[in-house]
Scaffold this motif. Structure first.
Motif, PDB file in Angstrom:
ATOM      1  N   LYS A  91       0.740  -1.341  -0.072  1.00  0.00           N
ATOM      2  CA  LYS A  91      -0.161  -0.008  -0.009  1.00  0.00           C
ATOM      3  C   LYS A  91       0.913   1.221   0.049  1.00  0.00           C
ATOM      4  N   ALA A  92       1.954   1.285   0.895  1.00  0.00           N
ATOM      5  CA  ALA A  92       2.971   2.429   0.715  1.00  0.00           C
ATOM      6  C   ALA A  92       3.507   2.803  -0.596  1.00  0.00           C
ATOM      7  N   ILE A  93       3.809   1.472  -1.097  1.00  0.00           N
ATOM      8  CA  ILE A  93       4.765   1.624  -2.703  1.00  0.00           C
ATOM      9  C   ILE A  93       3.582   2.424  -3.531  1.00  0.00           C
ATOM     10  N   LEU A  94       2.182   1.831  -3.296  1.00  0.00           N
ATOM     11  CA  LEU A  94       1.368   2.310  -4.519  1.00  0.00           C
ATOM     12  C   LEU A  94       1.041   3.647  -4.230  1.00  0.00           C
ATOM     13  N   GLU A  95       1.235   4.034  -2.901  1.00  0.00           N
ATOM     14  CA  GLU A  95       0.923   5.590  -2.909  1.00  0.00           C
ATOM     15  C   GLU A  95       1.950   6.378  -3.267  1.00  0.00           C
ATOM     16  N   GLU A  96       3.108   5.970  -3.196  1.00  0.00           N
ATOM     17  CA  GLU A  96       4.324   6.522  -3.667  1.00  0.00           C
ATOM     18  C   GLU A  96       4.173   6.685  -5.013  1.00  0.00           C
ATOM     19  N   ALA A  97       3.730   5.536  -5.738  1.00  0.00           N
ATOM     20  CA  ALA A  97       3.571   5.672  -7.204  1.00  0.00           C
ATOM     21  C   ALA A  97       2.618   6.777  -7.652  1.00  0.00           C
ATOM     22  N   VAL A  98       1.644   6.817  -6.864  1.00  0.00           N
ATOM     23  CA  VAL A  98       0.436   8.080  -7.085  1.00  0.00           C
ATOM     24  C   VAL A  98       1.314   9.145  -7.113  1.00  0.00           C
ATOM     25  N   SER A  99       2.029   9.318  -6.090  1.00  0.00           N
ATOM     26  CA  SER A  99       2.836  10.649  -5.893  1.00  0.00           C
ATOM     27  C   SER A  99       3.461  10.899  -7.016  1.00  0.00           C
ATOM     28  N   LEU A 100       4.330  10.021  -7.530  1.00  0.00           N
ATOM     29  CA  LEU A 100       5.248  10.085  -8.711  1.00  0.00           C
ATOM     30  C   LEU A 100       4.610  10.603  -9.897  1.00  0.00           C
ATOM     31  N   GLY A 101       3.229   9.852 -10.055  1.00  0.00           N
ATOM     32  CA  GLY A 101       2.584  10.006 -11.288  1.00  0.00           C
ATOM     33  C   GLY A 101       2.857   8.992 -12.226  1.00  0.00           C
ATOM     34  N   ALA A 102       3.262   7.929 -11.584  1.00  0.00           N
ATOM     35  CA  ALA A 102       3.634   6.501 -12.443  1.00  0.00           C
ATOM     36  C   ALA A 102       2.461   5.747 -12.737  1.00  0.00           C
ATOM     37  N   GLN A 103       2.664   4.983 -13.928  1.00  0.00           N
ATOM     38  CA  GLN A 103       1.468   4.266 -14.521  1.00  0.00           C
ATOM     39  C   GLN A 103       2.028   2.712 -14.089  1.00  0.00           C
ATOM     40  N   TRP A 104       3.015   2.409 -13.769  1.00  0.00           N
ATOM     41  CA  TRP A 104       3.043   1.052 -13.426  1.00  0.00           C
ATOM     42  C   TRP A 104       3.886   1.022 -12.333  1.00  0.00           C
ATOM     43  N   VAL A 105       3.764  -0.202 -11.415  1.00  0.00           N
ATOM     44  CA  VAL A 105       4.329  -0.400 -10.207  1.00  0.00           C
ATOM     45  C   VAL A 105       5.037  -1.899 -10.484  1.00  0.00           C
ATOM     46  N   LYS A 106       6.125  -2.199 -10.162  1.00  0.00           N
ATOM     47  CA  LYS A 106       7.091  -3.478 -10.150  1.00  0.00           C
ATOM     48  C   LYS A 106       7.345  -3.602  -8.639  1.00  0.00           C
ATOM     49  N   VAL A 107       7.125  -5.155  -8.445  1.00  0.00           N
ATOM     50  CA  VAL A 107       7.666  -5.843  -7.137  1.00  0.00           C
ATOM     51  C   VAL A 107       7.852  -7.132  -7.609  1.00  0.00           C
ATOM     52  N   SER A 108       8.524  -8.100  -6.705  1.00  0.00           N
ATOM     53  CA  SER A 108       8.829  -9.287  -6.489  1.00  0.00           C
ATOM     54  C   SER A 108       7.473 -10.285  -6.070  1.00  0.00           C
ATOM     55  N   LEU A 109       7.570 -11.414  -6.519  1.00  0.00           N
ATOM     56  CA  LEU A 109       6.606 -12.346  -6.140  1.00  0.00           C
ATOM     57  C   LEU A 109       6.837 -12.585  -4.496  1.00  0.00           C
ATOM     58  N   GLY A 110       7.848 -12.861  -4.175  1.00  0.00           N
ATOM     59  CA  GLY A 110       7.715 -13.271  -2.676  1.00  0.00           C
ATOM     60  C   GLY A 110       7.314 -14.673  -2.581  1.00  0.00           C
ATOM     61  N   PHE A 111       6.828 -14.941  -1.321  1.00  0.00           N
ATOM     62  CA  PHE A 111       6.474 -16.448  -1.062  1.00  0.00           C
ATOM     63  C   PHE A 111       4.993 -16.735  -1.243  1.00  0.00           C
ATOM     64  N   TYR A 112       4.574 -16.779  -2.564  1.00  0.00           N
ATOM     65  CA  TYR A 112       3.313 -17.015  -2.756  1.00  0.00           C
ATOM     66  C   TYR A 112       2.949 -18.654  -2.471  1.00  0.00           C
ATOM     67  N   GLN A 113       1.813 -19.044  -2.115  1.00  0.00           N
ATOM     68  CA  GLN A 113       1.365 -20.133  -1.711  1.00  0.00           C
ATOM     69  C   GLN A 113      -0.031 -20.425  -2.211  1.00  0.00           C
ATOM     70  N   PRO A 114      -0.547 -21.724  -2.571  1.00  0.00           N
ATOM     71  CA  PRO A 114      -1.897 -21.919  -3.184  1.00  0.00           C
ATOM     72  C   PRO A 114      -2.657 -21.434  -2.313  1.00  0.00           C
ATOM     73  N   GLN A 115      -2.781 -21.202  -1.084  1.00  0.00           N
ATOM     74  CA  GLN A 115      -3.877 -20.635  -0.166  1.00  0.00           C
ATOM     75  C   GLN A 115      -3.770 -19.015  -0.084  1.00  0.00           C
ATOM     76  N   SER A 116      -2.766 -18.322  -0.600  1.00  0.00           N
ATOM     77  CA  SER A 116      -2.613 -17.036  -0.671  1.00  0.00           C
ATOM     78  C   SER A 116      -3.689 -16.248  -0.854  1.00  0.00           C
ATOM     79  N   PRO A 117      -4.001 -15.279  -0.249  1.00  0.00           N
ATOM     80  CA  PRO A 117      -5.685 -14.670  -0.617  1.00  0.00           C
ATOM     81  C   PRO A 117      -5.364 -13.746  -1.732  1.00  0.00           C
ATOM     82  N   ILE A 118      -5.787 -14.200  -2.931  1.00  0.00           N
ATOM     83  CA  ILE A 118      -5.675 -13.382  -4.163  1.00  0.00           C
ATOM     84  C   ILE A 118      -6.765 -12.186  -4.039  1.00  0.00           C
ATOM     85  N   ALA A 119      -7.859 -12.624  -3.326  1.00  0.00           N
ATOM     86  CA  ALA A 119      -8.838 -11.599  -3.047  1.00  0.00           C
ATOM     87  C   ALA A 119      -8.301 -10.302  -2.322  1.00  0.00           C
TER      88      ALA A 119
END
Length: 247
Positions: free
Chosen positions: A81-109
């Motif tokens: 959320k903090a990164i997305l807010e910073e991106a808005v402040s920049l006027g960016a169109q895209w935000v790029k991050v890494s996947l991390g520890f995704y698991q089948p039960q990770s809450p996509i919602a």
């Protein structure tokens, strides 16, 4: 205008990133990738960069070294959320991050709900140099399950080598999710993998990998560049490689 983006970690600059934006614009590129890991005073530098970006019609990507999913498989909500807010402040169109520890039960919602609060941004997830965030199976599982979420993949050509994955296999499994490619040439030097600038060498892997994607896919030149004035030459190399494929 081409679809080439220049990440600002390509340059060894002693100043802030905002000092490079005008110089990048002069090279007739499509956009610029702002790197959070280069910032020492984040709030101050974001303000300076945002003011500079207002002067030029540059597409803007904001890259942040955070992982989307925490070790327990939960969404990294606070940092994202903090990164997305910073991106808005920049006027960016895209935000790029890494996947991390995704698991089948990770809450996509949970991810979908958070992104709904930032409709002007599109999230990109990159294959990084970690065993958990750079393996084909985990990335495919995430994107396959996140089909209703506004998220695409950044395909880093060189990072597959750091995690002993096969780039051509990655193309087969992940091509349909990719909207952004990081181009680089990786070599082994004294037993270590090192990123170098691309050249016209016939054995450079990046050329073969580009054949697996549409020419219209956005591309970043993420390798050491001594001076901005070298950028057009590297763009010509990419265009020439794509033209070879057509012929």
């Amino acid at each position: 205008m081409n679809s080439i983006i220049i990440p600002l970690n390509a340059f060894e600059t002693t100043g802030f990133q905002h000092t490079m934006i005008g110089k990048i614009h002069e090279q007739q590129v499509h956009g610029v990738e702002i790197r959070r890991e280069l910032m020492k005073k984040v709030d101050q530098e974001i303000e300076l960069i945002a003011e500079e970006l207002k002067k030029y019609p540059l597409f803007t990507v904001y890259s942040a070294p955070i992982e989307l999913w925490r070790e327990n498989g939960e969404l990294n909500t606070q940092e994202l959320k903090a990164i997305l807010e910073e991106a808005v402040s920049l006027g960016a169109q895209w935000v790029k991050v890494s996947l991390g520890f995704y698991q089948p039960q990770s809450p996509i919602a949970d991810l979908q709900q958070l992104l709904e609060a930032f409709p002007a941004l599109r999230l990109f997830v990159e294959n990084d140099q970690t065993s958990h965030g750079g393996n084909i199976a985990s990335l495919h599982a995430f994107f396959d399950n996140a089909y209703e979420v506004p998220v695409s993949m950044t395909f880093d050509i060189g990072n597959w080598l750091y995690v002993h994955e096969q780039p051509q296999e990655a193309i087969k499994k992940l091509r349909s999710f990719v909207g952004y490619i990081h181009i680089k040439h990786v070599i082994k030097n004294s037993g270590k993998l090192v990123t170098t600038a691309i050249s016209n060498g016939s054995n450079e892997m990046w050329k073969d990998i580009l054949k697996g994607f549409s020419h219209s896919t956005f591309k970043a030149l993420e390798f050491p560049i001594d001076e901005p004035e070298q950028v057009p030459g590297f763009i010509s190399l990419v265009q020439a490689a794509e033209q070879e494929e057509v012929q």
